[in-house]
Design a protein around this motif. Structure first.
Motif, PDB file in Angstrom:
ATOM      1  N   TRP A   1       0.913  -1.143  -0.064  1.00 40.74           N
ATOM      2  CA  TRP A   1       0.037   0.115   0.020  1.00 40.74           C
ATOM      3  C   TRP A   1       1.004   1.413  -0.017  1.00 40.74           C
ATOM      4  CZ3 TRP A   1      -3.011  -2.776   4.456  1.00 40.74           C
ATOM      5  CH2 TRP A   1      -3.914  -3.585   3.911  1.00 40.74           C
ATOM      6  N   LEU A   2       1.372   1.485  -0.976  1.00 41.82           N
ATOM      7  CA  LEU A   2       2.454   2.674  -1.210  1.00 41.82           C
ATOM      8  C   LEU A   2       2.069   3.200  -2.588  1.00 41.82           C
ATOM      9  CD1 LEU A   2       4.994   4.401  -0.936  1.00 41.82           C
ATOM     10  CD2 LEU A   2       6.152   2.575  -2.048  1.00 41.82           C
ATOM     11  N   SER A   3       1.419   4.483  -2.334  1.00 43.13           N
ATOM     12  CA  SER A   3       1.307   5.268  -3.561  1.00 43.13           C
ATOM     13  C   SER A   3       1.949   6.308  -3.952  1.00 43.13           C
ATOM     14  CB  SER A   3      -0.450   5.852  -3.320  1.00 43.13           C
ATOM     15  OG  SER A   3      -1.229   4.739  -2.995  1.00 43.13           O
ATOM     16  N   LEU A   4       2.268   6.687  -5.410  1.00 41.99           N
ATOM     17  CA  LEU A   4       3.344   7.636  -5.729  1.00 41.99           C
ATOM     18  C   LEU A   4       2.633   8.635  -6.610  1.00 41.99           C
ATOM     19  CD1 LEU A   4       6.392   5.294  -6.659  1.00 41.99           C
ATOM     20  CD2 LEU A   4       6.009   6.245  -4.452  1.00 41.99           C
ATOM     21  N   ILE A   5       2.424  10.115  -6.219  1.00 42.41           N
ATOM     22  CA  ILE A   5       1.843  10.943  -7.122  1.00 42.41           C
ATOM     23  C   ILE A   5       3.027  11.666  -7.598  1.00 42.41           C
ATOM     24  CG2 ILE A   5       0.302  12.709  -7.082  1.00 42.41           C
ATOM     25  CD1 ILE A   5      -1.199  11.448  -4.842  1.00 42.41           C
TER      26      ILE A   5
ATOM     27  N   HIS B   1       9.848  15.761  -2.700  1.00 42.96           N
ATOM     28  CA  HIS B   1      10.867  16.149  -3.530  1.00 42.96           C
ATOM     29  C   HIS B   1      12.046  17.131  -2.590  1.00 42.96           C
ATOM     30  CE1 HIS B   1       7.956  19.166  -4.210  1.00 42.96           C
ATOM     31  NE2 HIS B   1       8.873  19.901  -4.202  1.00 42.96           N
ATOM     32  N   LEU B   2      11.655  17.868  -1.616  1.00 42.97           N
ATOM     33  CA  LEU B   2      12.215  18.764  -0.729  1.00 42.97           C
ATOM     34  C   LEU B   2      13.407  17.862  -0.002  1.00 42.97           C
ATOM     35  CD1 LEU B   2       9.867  21.383   0.489  1.00 42.97           C
ATOM     36  CD2 LEU B   2      11.477  21.596  -1.311  1.00 42.97           C
TER      37      LEU B   2
ATOM     38  N   ALA C   1      14.394   7.251   2.239  1.00 39.49           N
ATOM     39  CA  ALA C   1      13.705   6.355   1.334  1.00 39.49           C
ATOM     40  C   ALA C   1      13.887   4.934   1.851  1.00 39.49           C
ATOM     41  CB  ALA C   1      14.813   6.372  -0.086  1.00 39.49           C
ATOM     42  N   ARG C   2      14.782   4.574   2.646  1.00 39.00           N
ATOM     43  CA  ARG C   2      14.712   3.460   3.373  1.00 39.00           C
ATOM     44  C   ARG C   2      13.605   3.164   4.236  1.00 39.00           C
ATOM     45  NH1 ARG C   2      20.876   1.709   5.980  1.00 39.00           N
ATOM     46  NH2 ARG C   2      21.875   1.353   3.991  1.00 39.00           N
ATOM     47  N   LEU C   3      13.502   4.288   5.000  1.00 33.78           N
ATOM     48  CA  LEU C   3      12.382   4.127   6.010  1.00 33.78           C
ATOM     49  C   LEU C   3      10.847   4.126   5.071  1.00 33.78           C
ATOM     50  CD1 LEU C   3      12.921   7.002   8.748  1.00 33.78           C
ATOM     51  CD2 LEU C   3      12.751   4.692   8.784  1.00 33.78           C
ATOM     52  N   VAL C   4      10.844   4.604   4.012  1.00 35.44           N
ATOM     53  CA  VAL C   4       9.480   4.577   3.218  1.00 35.44           C
ATOM     54  C   VAL C   4       9.375   3.103   2.681  1.00 35.44           C
ATOM     55  CG1 VAL C   4       8.525   5.341   0.973  1.00 35.44           C
ATOM     56  CG2 VAL C   4       9.439   7.031   2.530  1.00 35.44           C
TER      57      VAL C   4
ATOM     58  N   GLU D   1      12.649  11.468 -10.376  1.00 35.04           N
ATOM     59  CA  GLU D   1      13.762  10.840  -9.933  1.00 35.04           C
ATOM     60  C   GLU D   1      13.512  10.260  -8.540  1.00 35.04           C
ATOM     61  OE1 GLU D   1      16.800  14.206  -8.555  1.00 35.04           O
ATOM     62  OE2 GLU D   1      16.863  13.610 -10.508  1.00 35.04           O
ATOM     63  N   ASP D   2      12.833  10.965  -7.826  1.00 34.36           N
ATOM     64  CA  ASP D   2      12.593  10.312  -6.375  1.00 34.36           C
ATOM     65  C   ASP D   2      11.730   9.088  -6.195  1.00 34.36           C
ATOM     66  OD1 ASP D   2      13.421  12.799  -5.095  1.00 34.36           O
ATOM     67  OD2 ASP D   2      11.553  13.817  -5.154  1.00 34.36           O
ATOM     68  N   PHE D   3      11.257   8.536  -7.280  1.00 35.48           N
ATOM     69  CA  PHE D   3      10.522   7.471  -7.503  1.00 35.48           C
ATOM     70  C   PHE D   3      11.129   6.249  -8.111  1.00 35.48           C
ATOM     71  CE2 PHE D   3       6.790  10.251  -7.482  1.00 35.48           C
ATOM     72  CZ  PHE D   3       6.660  10.547  -6.069  1.00 35.48           C
ATOM     73  N   LYS D   4      12.430   6.574  -8.453  1.00 37.10           N
ATOM     74  CA  LYS D   4      13.225   5.528  -9.284  1.00 37.10           C
ATOM     75  C   LYS D   4      13.325   4.149  -8.716  1.00 37.10           C
ATOM     76  CE  LYS D   4      15.548   8.520 -12.682  1.00 37.10           C
ATOM     77  NZ  LYS D   4      17.111   8.764 -13.214  1.00 37.10           N
ATOM     78  N   GLY D   5      13.643   4.155  -7.269  1.00 37.64           N
ATOM     79  CA  GLY D   5      13.936   2.910  -6.462  1.00 37.64           C
ATOM     80  C   GLY D   5      12.580   2.312  -5.951  1.00 37.64           C
ATOM     81  N   MET D   6      11.649   3.035  -6.113  1.00 32.29           N
ATOM     82  CA  MET D   6      10.142   2.617  -5.504  1.00 32.29           C
ATOM     83  C   MET D   6       9.076   1.986  -6.460  1.00 32.29           C
ATOM     84  SD  MET D   6       9.770   5.581  -2.862  1.00 32.29           S
ATOM     85  CE  MET D   6      10.863   6.117  -1.749  1.00 32.29           C
TER      86      MET D   6
END
Length: 1015
Positions: free
Chosen positions: A490-494, A815-816, A824-827, A849-854
């Motif tokens: 249950w991880l949503s990326l916008i 992005h901030l 990112a590890r915590l997420v 680029e914030d979402f590349k690993g997710m």
């Protein structure tokens, strides 16, 4: 057909129209199975109705046609080569969205009422908006298997046995026959249905076999009845079975007929209303509607995709026209093409050199029919349009013309009316109503070519339920379900560029989840925000709650100050050592704080791990040698007073842990929590651990020195992290933590580290309330004996209390953080573990680029805008979508548009597959006012909240400012007064209330007046 018309030729009747006698004769349904999704025709044929919801994901026309040819044509052609099988496929589009919409809106009202949220104005508005914009689409397929498909001997034997059993029963000439099914047919029919369903699903279509539901109600027969008697078919209608009649009918005559003891024939139950044909037989009135039926007499020269027909209807300004089109396919009488060869032989007798092209075409048909993966079948097309009750009757002629024009331009077909038998023609537009079609002329067509015309390439909804209801580009309802059991994470990326409506969408998702998720209690939701964009959401929830519960929603604008202190080293009640999830947070927080990654990453991690172990070991009173924090008088006088009343020891050598345990034994967990804050280690204690000789001996001096300097700097720079926790979210369940005053917006490594620390701390403040699950209790480091039992009982009760409550953590402006490794590890950890305790994570960022690993962990991805080719390519690189998805992104997704809402591209990762769709977020002025982020509008809205209920305030604002902004009014008042901004909202609201008083003649109060409620 016998009994077609009543007094058709009477002089008066012929002028007024013709009434149909026994309209049930046009329905071939004679009975149904009580347990299986099968109903029977008068000749004992089996039929199953399949609902086709559309394609499961975005596909180009070429991709879908290839899938259809390989799987559908290849699978179904084997059926239609054999005698006894036929298919009817229909597509219906109308504005009759009420029943479908009620399933969602009814649930929304119930859940909102359960939570005591007074937000009827918003729910009413949402229903009205969707009702105006949405379309009801139904794609149905009837799979018929006649007795010809079974062994002749078995069919004869069973029919004889059934007839004999029927003769032994008292006569019932007008009742549903109970001896109708043929066991010899069940196997061939089940195999046929399975083959069709497999072929459809392999073609990337979402399908559902309709039949009896859990309550025994027949969804299949309901759909058949609704097709012609939509307004006379209540929700949950189901026909009576042969013996389901509770009270027998009273006989009018004395004879041996026992029909009154049984249920009437199913056909009579389905077609229970009369029908009237117009004098010229062009129209037929039934069930409140007035129908016109047309048929394709000559197939199109060029067979085009179905969506081109839809486009033609839209181009003819008939987008809102209701219509239904049906395609009939049946075998050509005889196995292995024998029937086709007879047709060819007859035609060949009159062919000549001048007709050799025709003969060659016929020979091609025979060759196609003999292929393994294709066949030639009899194909027919028939369509209808109608006017609804209350619509002007004269527009039916216009709609008929639109329909005929669209069909004729669809590949250059010939279209005729069906005036000689309009009731039969209408029945043939409904799959399952008739076993075969006779009104439209049959055409010999290869299934591979006719398949292109079928109405399958439509958008299928992803979920069948959801808190939010969006629309597809076709206007179909597209529910969005949070916490779907069909998703592994249950991880949503916008992803959203500035101005693309991300704040509005996030607030909408949170509002819907708050008000419309199941249960009596509010869910737990925390928004980590940068700015006031979520404050409107918090305010509307707070003001909608009953007076005694408004503390359940809170907004905090975080300051880097002692009074907002969040100790990042704090643990759950009673725990002397961190649980794995708590340890992971502390490790990532310290790693981010130290900024040592790149300076020997392995050594840095080892150093942090050792420091954490020693830190909690030194502060635990359970260790033989420890430096547990000692109680000091006067630090928190209320705790001192409570301890004295409970006769807890307060001496120089008293440890805070003693007070924590004492309060717990006394049944005072809230006091124990407050006391434990002083028992916890702080950042300055980390510095002391780093100074220990064992640490300095085991790690490089430079690494230890850098860590030491980072801690000393942080203690001075961040009073919020270096003091005892003081930020108290109390009993809040809905919260927004605004980081506006603590984040740095310029781009640098130091700014990323600063911002990540605050995002992590805000996350921890929320997770400290809702994190964990009961299985953790056995791993907790607690005192032994009876005291452990006290703590375990507390945690068990706590987890029991929150276990079933959904939880959401939304991080806006992600992005901030620069996507630093620590956060990112915590997420990623929260996404993996959060499902165990019902947690959803939402990340909103302006940087792909914030979402590349997710991407692989993300259950949901939403892209709100990608206007440039470069951004679309970058999005494809990150999320890996196809050219077809990219094309839809370019065509439909461009941010908010006035009057049209905001479309966005969404990807759902389900357990078995990835699905893409384009959805539209439509919101009315009431909800926009509730969630507005504009300063002037917020001030006006909040001033009105103080005077009237939230329901009334939103109705007033939406009526007075339908564009959801009072900025022009604000500027006029500002130009005409010297008052400060704090007075302008009061002036504006005074004027609004004055206008209402002048209009209603009543004094507005805190409760909605009848006039305002109606508005």
């Amino acid at each position: 057909m016998a009994g077609l018309f009543g007094s058709l030729f009477g002089s008066k009747a012929s002028r007024r129209g013709a009434g149909f006698a026994a309209v049930d004769r046009y329905c071939d349904v004679a009975g149904f199975s009580e347990t299986e999704p099968v109903f029977y025709g008068h000749d004992a044929s089996d039929c199953t109705l399949i609902e086709i919801e559309g394609v499961r994901t975005i596909m180009s026309g070429e991709e879908f046609e290839n899938a259809l040819q390989i799987h559908f044509v290849g699978g179904v052609s084997q059926l239609l080569k054999r005698a006894g099988h036929s298919l009817t496929i229909s597509y219906e589009s109308s504005a009759n969205i009420e029943d479908d919409l009620e399933r969602f809106v009814g649930a929304q009202r119930r859940n909102s009422d359960l939570k005591q949220l007074g937000l009827e104005a918003v729910t009413d508005e949402g229903e009205a908006i969707i009702r105006r914009a949405a379309r009801r689409e139904r794609i149905l397929m009837a799979v018929w298997t006649s007795p010809k498909a079974a062994l002749v001997e078995e069919v004869k034997r069973e029919r004889a046995e059934n007839a004999e059993r029927w003769r032994t029963m008292p006569p019932a000439r007008n009742a549903t026959p109970s001896q109708l099914a043929l066991a010899a047919l069940s196997g061939p029919h089940a195999a046929a249905v399975r083959k069709v369903v497999d072929a459809l699903e392999a073609s990337a279509l979402r399908v559902r076999v309709l039949g009896p539901d859990e309550d025994g109600r027949r969804r299949d027969l309901t759909e058949i009845r609704k097709a012609v008697l939509y307004h006379e078919t209540p929700d949950g209608w189901s026909p009576f079975g042969p013996t389901e009649r509770t009270y027998p009918g009273a006989k009018a005559t004395v004879d041996d007929d026992t029909s009154e003891l049984f249920s009437p024939p199913v056909a009579q139950q389905i077609l229970s209303s009369g029908a009237i044909a117009s004098a010229n037989l062009r129209n037929i009135a039934m069930g409140g509607r007035n129908y016109a039926v047309v048929a394709v007499s000559v197939f199109p020269k060029i067979l085009q995709h179905f969506n081109q027909l839809i486009a033609s209807i839209v181009n003819h300004r008939a987008a809102g026209m209701p219509f239904r089109i049906a395609f009939h396919f049946e075998d050509i009488e005889g196995a292995s093409g024998f029937g086709l060869r007879k047709v060819l032989a007859g035609l060949a007798s009159w062919t000549s050199p001048t007709t050799k092209n025709l003969f060659q075409a016929l020979r091609t048909l025979q060759e196609i029919h003999e292929r393994d993966m294709d066949t030639v079948c009899k194909a027919r097309i028939i369509a209808t349009t109608w006017v609804e009750p209350g619509e002007p009757p004269e527009i039916l002629e216009q709609r008929r013309s639109y329909l005929v024009r669209a069909l004729m331009s669809w590949g250059d077909a010939l279209v005729m009316e069906a005036p000689h038998n309009p009731m039969r023609a209408l029945a043939e537009t409904v799959p399952g109503m008739t076993m075969r079609a006779v009104v439209p002329p049959a055409t010999l067509a290869p299934l591979s070519q006719a398949a292109a015309m079928l109405p399958f390439h439509r958008t299928a909804p992803i979920f069948s339920r959801g808190e939010s209801v969006f629309l597809s580009t076709d206007g179909k309802l597209m529910p969005h379900e949070a916490f779907s059991a069909d998703q592994n994470f249950w991880l949503s990326l916008i992803y959203a560029t500035p101005g693309s409506g991300k704040s509005v969408l996030l607030n909408r998702l949170n509002y819907d989840f708050t008000a419309y998720s199941g249960g009596r209690r509010l869910p737990f939701i925390s928004i980590i925000d940068v700015g006031v964009s979520s404050s409107g959401y918090i305010e509307v929830v707070k003001n909608a709650l009953p007076e005694g519960r408004q503390h359940e929603a809170t907004y905090v604008r975080l300051e880097n100050a002692k009074h907002h202190a969040i100790n990042p080293l704090e643990l759950g009640l009673g725990r002397r050592y961190p649980l794995p999830r708590e340890s992971a947070f502390v490790e990532n927080f310290l790693a981010t704080l130290f900024g040592l990654r790149g300076h020997g990453a392995d050594l840095s991690e080892q150093l942090i791990t050792r420091v954490i172990r020693r830190l909690y070991q030194s502060k635990s009173d359970l260790e033989f040698t420890n430096a547990a924090n000692s109680w000091q008088p006067g630090i928190e006088p209320e705790l001192d007073r409570q301890a004295e009343e409970l006769r807890l020891p307060l001496r120089d050598r008293t440890k805070w842990w003693q007070l924590v345990d004492g309060f717990m034994l006394a049944g005072k967990p809230m006091l124990a929590m407050r006391a434990q804050r002083y028992a916890m280690p702080r950042l300055e204690d980390v510095s002391a651990i780093l100074s220990e000789s064992m640490i300095r001996e085991d790690f490089p001096p430079l690494l230890v020195q850098m860590a030491q300097r980072s801690i000393e700097s942080a203690v001075e720079k961040y009073p919020i992290f270096s003091n005892v926790s003081r930020l108290d979210l109390g009993e809040a369940r809905i919260m927004s933590i605004d980081l506006q005053d603590v984040v740095q917006r310029y781009k640098s490594e130091e700014a990323d580290r600063n911002n990540s620390l605050f995002f992590m701390a805000a996350r921890q403040a929320f997770l400290a309330k809702i994190g964990g699950y009961a299985e953790e209790i056995r791993s907790m480091e607690l005192p032994k004996g009876d005291l452990r039992g006290v703590y375990e009982a507390y945690w068990q009760a706590h987890y029991d209390d929150i276990a079933e409550t959904p939880k959401r953590l939304a991080m806006d402006e992600y992005h901030l953080t620069g996507g630093t490794e620590g956060i990112a590890r915590l997420v990623r950890s929260d996404a993996r573990e959060g499902r165990k305790w019902g947690l959803e994570i939402i990340l909103v960022s302006q940087l792909l680029e914030d979402f590349k690993g997710m991407k692989d962990m993300a259950s949901t991805v939403m892209i709100l805008n990608a206007d440039s080719q470069q951004l679309r390519e970058e999005a494809r690189s990150v999320f890996g979508f196809t050219d077809a998805v990219k094309k839809d992104l370019e065509r439909h997704v461009h941010g908010p548009r006035k009057g049209r809402g905001a479309s966005f591209l969404v990807r759902y990762m389900l357990r078995e597959e990835e699905r893409w769709a384009v959805m539209t977020n439509l919101m009315g002025p009431r909800l926009l006012w509730a969630l507005t982020t504009k300063k002037e509008d917020r001030l006006v809205r909040d001033e009105l909240y103080r005077r009237v209920s939230v329901n009334e305030a939103l109705r007033i604002l939406a009526q007075r400012y339908p564009d959801a902004s009072a900025i022009e009014h604000w500027e006029r008042v500002q130009a005409s007064t010297t008052d400060t901004d704090t007075r302008i909202p009061k002036i504006i609201v005074d004027q609004i209330m004055g206008e209402l008083l002048a209009g209603s003649g009543e004094r507005p109060s805190g409760r909605p007046t009848t006039l305002l409620a109606a508005q």
